[in-house]
Design a protein around this motif. Structure first.
Motif, PDB file in Angstrom:
ATOM      1  N   ASP A  58       0.796  -1.226   0.000  1.00 24.80           N
ATOM      2  CA  ASP A  58       0.000   0.000   0.000  1.00 24.80           C
ATOM      3  C   ASP A  58       0.830   1.278   0.000  1.00 24.80           C
ATOM      4  OD1 ASP A  58      -2.399  -1.440  -0.001  1.00 24.80           O
ATOM      5  OD2 ASP A  58      -2.290  -1.705   2.166  1.00 24.80           O
ATOM      6  N   LEU A  59       2.129   1.162   0.253  1.00 24.53           N
ATOM      7  CA  LEU A  59       3.012   2.325   0.173  1.00 24.53           C
ATOM      8  C   LEU A  59       4.052   2.129  -0.920  1.00 24.53           C
ATOM      9  CD1 LEU A  59       3.576   3.168   3.964  1.00 24.53           C
ATOM     10  CD2 LEU A  59       1.943   4.194   2.366  1.00 24.53           C
ATOM     11  N   ALA A  60       3.738   1.299  -1.905  1.00 21.70           N
ATOM     12  CA  ALA A  60       4.660   1.072  -3.023  1.00 21.70           C
ATOM     13  C   ALA A  60       4.973   2.400  -3.712  1.00 21.70           C
ATOM     14  CB  ALA A  60       4.045   0.090  -4.014  1.00 21.70           C
ATOM     15  N   GLY A  61       6.270   2.608  -3.996  1.00 21.28           N
ATOM     16  CA  GLY A  61       6.705   3.839  -4.650  1.00 21.28           C
ATOM     17  C   GLY A  61       6.990   4.982  -3.696  1.00 21.28           C
ATOM     18  N   HIS A  62       6.739   4.794  -2.410  1.00 24.88           N
ATOM     19  CA  HIS A  62       6.977   5.847  -1.424  1.00 24.88           C
ATOM     20  C   HIS A  62       8.404   5.774  -0.884  1.00 24.88           C
ATOM     21  CE1 HIS A  62       2.620   6.251  -1.376  1.00 24.88           C
ATOM     22  NE2 HIS A  62       2.709   7.267  -0.531  1.00 24.88           N
ATOM     23  N   ARG A  63       8.875   6.907  -0.412  1.00 23.97           N
ATOM     24  CA  ARG A  63      10.048   6.938   0.453  1.00 23.97           C
ATOM     25  C   ARG A  63       9.527   6.872   1.883  1.00 23.97           C
ATOM     26  NH1 ARG A  63      12.523  11.847  -0.702  1.00 23.97           N
ATOM     27  NH2 ARG A  63      11.895  12.834   1.244  1.00 23.97           N
ATOM     28  N   LEU A  64       9.911   5.848   2.611  1.00 17.60           N
ATOM     29  CA  LEU A  64       9.416   5.655   3.967  1.00 17.60           C
ATOM     30  C   LEU A  64      10.471   6.132   4.956  1.00 17.60           C
ATOM     31  CD1 LEU A  64       7.457   2.702   5.416  1.00 17.60           C
ATOM     32  CD2 LEU A  64       9.562   3.383   6.577  1.00 17.60           C
ATOM     33  N   GLU A  65      10.046   6.975   5.892  1.00 18.65           N
ATOM     34  CA  GLU A  65      10.930   7.485   6.930  1.00 18.65           C
ATOM     35  C   GLU A  65      10.357   7.075   8.284  1.00 18.65           C
ATOM     36  OE1 GLU A  65      10.947  11.666   6.290  1.00 18.65           O
ATOM     37  OE2 GLU A  65      12.080  11.555   4.409  1.00 18.65           O
ATOM     38  N   THR A  66      11.172   6.434   9.105  1.00 15.08           N
ATOM     39  CA  THR A  66      10.692   5.954  10.390  1.00 15.08           C
ATOM     40  C   THR A  66      11.757   6.122  11.469  1.00 15.08           C
ATOM     41  OG1 THR A  66       9.823   4.032  11.609  1.00 15.08           O
ATOM     42  CG2 THR A  66      11.435   3.587   9.859  1.00 15.08           C
ATOM     43  N   PRO A  67      11.337   6.435  12.699  1.00 11.95           N
ATOM     44  CA  PRO A  67      12.284   6.422  13.813  1.00 11.95           C
ATOM     45  C   PRO A  67      12.370   5.048  14.473  1.00 11.95           C
ATOM     46  CG  PRO A  67      10.197   7.302  14.549  1.00 11.95           C
ATOM     47  CD  PRO A  67      10.027   6.974  13.083  1.00 11.95           C
ATOM     48  N   ASP A  68      11.608   4.082  13.957  1.00 10.97           N
ATOM     49  CA  ASP A  68      11.480   2.771  14.597  1.00 10.97           C
ATOM     50  C   ASP A  68      12.524   1.798  14.032  1.00 10.97           C
ATOM     51  OD1 ASP A  68      10.118  -0.098  14.817  1.00 10.97           O
ATOM     52  OD2 ASP A  68       9.253   1.189  16.361  1.00 10.97           O
ATOM     53  N   ASP A  69      13.499   1.438  14.857  1.00 10.29           N
ATOM     54  CA  ASP A  69      14.567   0.534  14.420  1.00 10.29           C
ATOM     55  C   ASP A  69      14.025  -0.831  14.002  1.00 10.29           C
ATOM     56  OD1 ASP A  69      16.841   2.230  14.796  1.00 10.29           O
ATOM     57  OD2 ASP A  69      16.674   1.935  16.950  1.00 10.29           O
ATOM     58  N   ALA A  70      13.030  -1.332  14.747  1.00  8.96           N
ATOM     59  CA  ALA A  70      12.510  -2.670  14.455  1.00  8.96           C
ATOM     60  C   ALA A  70      11.823  -2.707  13.095  1.00  8.96           C
ATOM     61  CB  ALA A  70      11.552  -3.110  15.557  1.00  8.96           C
ATOM     62  N   LEU A  71      11.059  -1.666  12.762  1.00  8.24           N
ATOM     63  CA  LEU A  71      10.395  -1.630  11.465  1.00  8.24           C
ATOM     64  C   LEU A  71      11.425  -1.550  10.342  1.00  8.24           C
ATOM     65  CD1 LEU A  71       8.022  -1.432   9.546  1.00  8.24           C
ATOM     66  CD2 LEU A  71       7.875   1.015  10.069  1.00  8.24           C
ATOM     67  N   ALA A  72      12.420  -0.684  10.496  1.00  8.74           N
ATOM     68  CA  ALA A  72      13.457  -0.573   9.468  1.00  8.74           C
ATOM     69  C   ALA A  72      14.181  -1.904   9.297  1.00  8.74           C
ATOM     70  CB  ALA A  72      14.440   0.526   9.834  1.00  8.74           C
ATOM     71  N   ALA A  73      14.504  -2.568  10.413  1.00  3.57           N
ATOM     72  CA  ALA A  73      15.206  -3.853  10.331  1.00  3.57           C
ATOM     73  C   ALA A  73      14.345  -4.905   9.634  1.00  3.57           C
ATOM     74  CB  ALA A  73      15.596  -4.327  11.732  1.00  3.57           C
ATOM     75  N   ALA A  74      13.038  -4.883   9.899  1.00  9.31           N
ATOM     76  CA  ALA A  74      12.151  -5.864   9.266  1.00  9.31           C
ATOM     77  C   ALA A  74      12.041  -5.622   7.770  1.00  9.31           C
ATOM     78  CB  ALA A  74      10.773  -5.806   9.924  1.00  9.31           C
ATOM     79  N   LEU A  75      12.010  -4.371   7.354  1.00  7.85           N
ATOM     80  CA  LEU A  75      11.958  -4.058   5.924  1.00  7.85           C
ATOM     81  C   LEU A  75      13.255  -4.485   5.228  1.00  7.85           C
ATOM     82  CD1 LEU A  75      10.296  -0.540   6.155  1.00  7.85           C
ATOM     83  CD2 LEU A  75       9.269  -2.569   5.115  1.00  7.85           C
ATOM     84  N   ILE A  76      14.382  -4.254   5.897  1.00  4.75           N
ATOM     85  CA  ILE A  76      15.667  -4.659   5.332  1.00  4.75           C
ATOM     86  C   ILE A  76      15.753  -6.177   5.242  1.00  4.75           C
ATOM     87  CG2 ILE A  76      18.164  -4.633   5.733  1.00  4.75           C
ATOM     88  CD1 ILE A  76      17.654  -1.863   7.119  1.00  4.75           C
ATOM     89  N   ALA A  77      15.275  -6.874   6.281  1.00  4.60           N
ATOM     90  CA  ALA A  77      15.278  -8.339   6.259  1.00  4.60           C
ATOM     91  C   ALA A  77      14.384  -8.882   5.154  1.00  4.60           C
ATOM     92  CB  ALA A  77      14.824  -8.871   7.617  1.00  4.60           C
ATOM     93  N   ASP A  78      13.409  -8.073   4.733  1.00  3.70           N
ATOM     94  CA  ASP A  78      12.512  -8.498   3.655  1.00  3.70           C
ATOM     95  C   ASP A  78      13.080  -8.157   2.274  1.00  3.70           C
ATOM     96  OD1 ASP A  78       9.880  -9.736   3.199  1.00  3.70           O
ATOM     97  OD2 ASP A  78       9.359  -7.827   2.258  1.00  3.70           O
ATOM     98  N   GLY A  79      14.325  -7.692   2.247  1.00  7.57           N
ATOM     99  CA  GLY A  79      14.990  -7.472   0.962  1.00  7.57           C
ATOM    100  C   GLY A  79      15.126  -6.033   0.528  1.00  7.57           C
ATOM    101  N   LEU A  80      14.639  -5.076   1.330  1.00 11.31           N
ATOM    102  CA  LEU A  80      14.763  -3.676   0.959  1.00 11.31           C
ATOM    103  C   LEU A  80      16.082  -3.102   1.492  1.00 11.31           C
ATOM    104  CD1 LEU A  80      11.113  -2.417   1.449  1.00 11.31           C
ATOM    105  CD2 LEU A  80      12.169  -3.553  -0.509  1.00 11.31           C
ATOM    106  N   ARG A  81      16.444  -1.938   0.987  1.00 14.52           N
ATOM    107  CA  ARG A  81      17.747  -1.350   1.326  1.00 14.52           C
ATOM    108  C   ARG A  81      17.565  -0.096   2.178  1.00 14.52           C
ATOM    109  NH1 ARG A  81      21.106   2.560  -0.796  1.00 14.52           N
ATOM    110  NH2 ARG A  81      19.581   3.064  -2.412  1.00 14.52           N
ATOM    111  N   LEU A  82      18.374  -0.002   3.217  1.00 14.31           N
ATOM    112  CA  LEU A  82      18.393   1.212   4.021  1.00 14.31           C
ATOM    113  C   LEU A  82      19.072   2.301   3.203  1.00 14.31           C
ATOM    114  CD1 LEU A  82      17.815   2.522   6.804  1.00 14.31           C
ATOM    115  CD2 LEU A  82      20.149   1.889   7.441  1.00 14.31           C
ATOM    116  N   GLU A  83      18.299   3.319   2.852  1.00 14.08           N
ATOM    117  CA  GLU A  83      18.817   4.385   1.993  1.00 14.08           C
ATOM    118  C   GLU A  83      19.587   5.429   2.788  1.00 14.08           C
ATOM    119  OE1 GLU A  83      16.218   7.491  -0.175  1.00 14.08           O
ATOM    120  OE2 GLU A  83      16.480   5.859  -1.614  1.00 14.08           O
ATOM    121  N   ARG A  84      19.158   5.673   4.021  1.00 16.42           N
ATOM    122  CA  ARG A  84      19.801   6.731   4.818  1.00 16.42           C
ATOM    123  C   ARG A  84      19.484   6.505   6.281  1.00 16.42           C
ATOM    124  NH1 ARG A  84      19.081  12.432   6.316  1.00 16.42           N
ATOM    125  NH2 ARG A  84      20.981  13.608   5.774  1.00 16.42           N
TER     126      ARG A  84
END
Length: 256
Positions: A58-84
């Motif tokens: 539902d957020l395809a194509g978005h730049r996602l910004e989060t202060p939540d380490d666990a969410l960022a880690a889960a997205l990275i574990a799912d194959g996405l890249r930490l951009e910044r």
């Protein structure tokens, strides 16, 4: 409806599951044509696996910004890249340093943009810089600020160019404020850079102090900036009195 309004905070949105379970709170905005889901915070009890799947859909194509380490880690574990990975900081302007005395022949001049400054910043932001290389698009954005005031005009009292004894630009601090991407009416330091030929001489601190004093002169209550992990300028910001506001982890969600 995968994304809906927050009933108690109309400026916020909610990411909903297929069964209308509230999964995360966020703020949606557009940055020059790039959709951004900012301040994405999982809600208590939201399953991370389900949240990641919903984000990717539902957020395809978005730049996602989060202060939540666990969410960022889960997205990275799912194959996405930490951009910044960066830290947003604020200076309350209650205790502003005195102006830095510059060496003979050096001065701080009116803000602006010229070829010397473009060349200096291109050299300063090399391939090993934590923020990455200076890009032609960066130059275009700065020129647009001065030429058309888009996306925001420079805040002149808080901005300046560093001028060498030959009258050439050797660095700058570029500020705007207030800016639409913050909740507080702060001055935002968009860029602070010094050409390699002028580095390690205290000019970065001189430009930073100018920005702080100019922000106070403009009557705004604070100065904000974002510093990427690994940037040695972080030590200068800490020493000048900046304090941590929040962490910002950025992940690009691919198009569906």
């Amino acid at each position: 409806m995968p994304v809906g309004p927050h009933r108690d905070a109309p400026e916020d949105s909610l990411l909903l599951g297929d069964d209308d379970t509230e999964l995360a709170r966020m703020r949606l905005r557009d940055d020059d044509g790039t959709p951004v889901a900012a301040e994405v915070r999982p809600l208590p009890g939201a399953p991370l696996a389900g949240l990641v799947a919903q984000v990717r859909r539902d957020l395809a194509g978005h730049r996602l910004e989060t202060p939540d380490d666990a969410l960022a880690a889960a997205l990275i574990a799912d194959g996405l890249r930490l951009e910044r990975a960066a830290t947003d900081m604020r200076h309350a302007l209650a205790d502003v340093p005195e102006p830095v005395v510059l060496p003979d022949g050096w001065s701080l001049g009116a803000p602006g943009w010229d070829d010397d400054l473009a060349e200096g910043l291109d050299a300063a932001y090399g391939p090993d810089h934590p923020d990455g290389r200076w890009q032609p698009g960066d130059t275009e954005e700065v020129r647009a600020m001065f030429d058309t005031g888009e996306p925001v005009p420079p805040l002149v009292p808080a901005s300046a160019r560093l001028i060498d004894p030959d009258g050439r630009s050797a660095g700058h601090v570029l500020c705007a404020g207030p800016v639409p991407w913050t909740d507080d009416d702060c001055v935002w330091i968009l860029n602070l850079g010094v050409a390699p030929r002028a580095q390690r001489r205290g000019f970065g601190r001189a430009l930073l102090v100018h920005a702080l004093r100019g922000a106070r002169e403009a009557g705004l209550p604070s100065v904000g900036l974002s510093v990427v992990d690994g940037n040695p300028a972080r030590r200068m910001y800490d020493a000048a009195g900046f304090r941590i506001l929040t962490r910002v982890l950025t992940v690009r969600i691919p198009d569906a």
